[in-house]
Design an enzyme around this catalytic site. Sequence first.
Site, PDB file in Angstrom:
ATOM      1  CE1 TYR A   1      -7.455  -6.485   2.924  1.00 42.71           C
ATOM      2  CE2 TYR A   1      -6.573  -8.367   4.589  1.00 42.71           C
ATOM      3  CZ  TYR A   1      -6.456  -7.200   3.735  1.00 42.71           C
ATOM      4  OH  TYR A   1      -5.352  -7.581   2.815  1.00 42.71           O
TER       5      TYR A   1
ATOM      6  CE  LYS B   1      -2.615 -11.113   8.604  1.00 44.37           C
ATOM      7  NZ  LYS B   1      -4.046 -10.660   7.718  1.00 44.37           N
TER       8      LYS B   1
ATOM      9  CE1 TYR C   1      -3.683  -2.466   0.629  1.00 47.38           C
ATOM     10  CE2 TYR C   1      -2.139  -3.444   2.086  1.00 47.38           C
ATOM     11  CZ  TYR C   1      -3.238  -3.511   1.432  1.00 47.38           C
ATOM     12  OH  TYR C   1      -4.032  -4.886   1.405  1.00 47.38           O
TER      13      TYR C   1
END
Length: 434
Positions: free
Chosen positions: A152, A282, A24
């Site tokens: 998300y 994760k 980003y």
Amino acid sequence: MNCNITDKAQELLDFDVKHIMHPYTSPTKPIPCYLVESASGVYLNMSDGRRLIDGMSSWWAVIHGYNNIYMNEAITTQLNKMSHVMFGGITHEPAVKLAKRLIQMTPKGLDHVFYSDSGSVAVEVALKMALQYWYSVEQPKKCKFATVRSGYHGDTWHPMSVCDPVTGMHHIFNQTLSAQFFVPKPTTKFDGIWNESDLDAVCDLFTNHHKEIAAFIIEPIVQGAGGMRFYHPNYLSGLRKLCKEYHILLIVDEIATGFGRTGKMFACEWSQITPDIMCVGKALTSGYITFAATLTSHKVAQVISNGYPGVFMHGPTFMGNPLACSAANASLDLIEKYNILDKISKIEAQLKIELNSLNSLNGVKEVRVLGAIGVVEVEEEVNLEVLQKMFVDRGIWIRPFGKLIYMMPPYVITSEQLHQLTSQFCKTVQDYLV
Ligand SMILES: *Cc1c(COP(=O)(O)O)cnc(C)c1O
């Protein structure tokens, strides 16, 4: 800039800024990066000699800290046996051992495991499972997905289509992105008084469109990158019931929340539900290697098997990578060995006390804590470059976004280290806001 930086470090940084894209970030005018040389425990060792306490666990992942001896040994042992082998037609002990444990520790009823390389892919796989399920029972019109706003689910194509349309910038990709059904974000807070009408929009949507909807996808209890919001467990249990009633599969994305982060091993446990499909990633390997898994029920697996073409149509090259499975197994050993949930409840209690002072600060909208997650929501979007540098100068690593300044430290953090982290965090936020 940094006075102690060596020529070599400067050279690396100069090349990076010109040629390497970061998450980003502007490809040609990026905010400067910090060069990390090594990391150990909760510390990031910077090339200029500074040592930062990591407040991010490298985006939820590094739960047991960096350079963990037990993790290192497990991976090295596996490395000396085989680092990779194809998963088509071949299996191995690390994969079997891990699947057994995942089935055992996740909510009852999730009995089939699909390994993949990253969280976004695990979500792709979940969405494909749902589509193939309805295709197999000859209801191909059930091919859309529903979700809540502020969610998300990753950056690849279909996961992006179920991210919040505004923060996910759907307008840029509008022409080719699949249109999905969105309901408003859950409004009752995690510890608020449950308001039944929170689920009205889901009810209405299902009444009108259940024949088109394959699955509802949601992050359980904590909406992460879409807003760091904590919602009421009754929302998820109510959603579970509605999905059953209207024949819609429920996909729960535990990629950020799984492995203790919210104070339960999986956030689903707050609502005592079993989804039809669940994604983990994760912290699965404690941030050692990229890896993820999608779990599903025997029913979904059976229906896909009995349908056409009778196989599930997905198979990544690095599926079931033995190094990643070994890292995950070692991480689960550590979760079992140290009373992780007890540790997290202590982190939660300390965060609640030590972040509390920010509540009364001008410019702060809300301070919220759940498990090992502390969030400060401010009134105005922060200047990332300025605030980032202020944190680094105070010896801590925090990466805010938008109006959210937050931390989710590694579980191995000691109470002294956590105190250091929160006190420097509070001082920095104060300095920034005045
Ligand atoms: C990070 C995240 C993903 C995407 O995982 P990647 O490994 O970055 O592809 C998906 N869902 C949730 C809830 C996440 O937090």
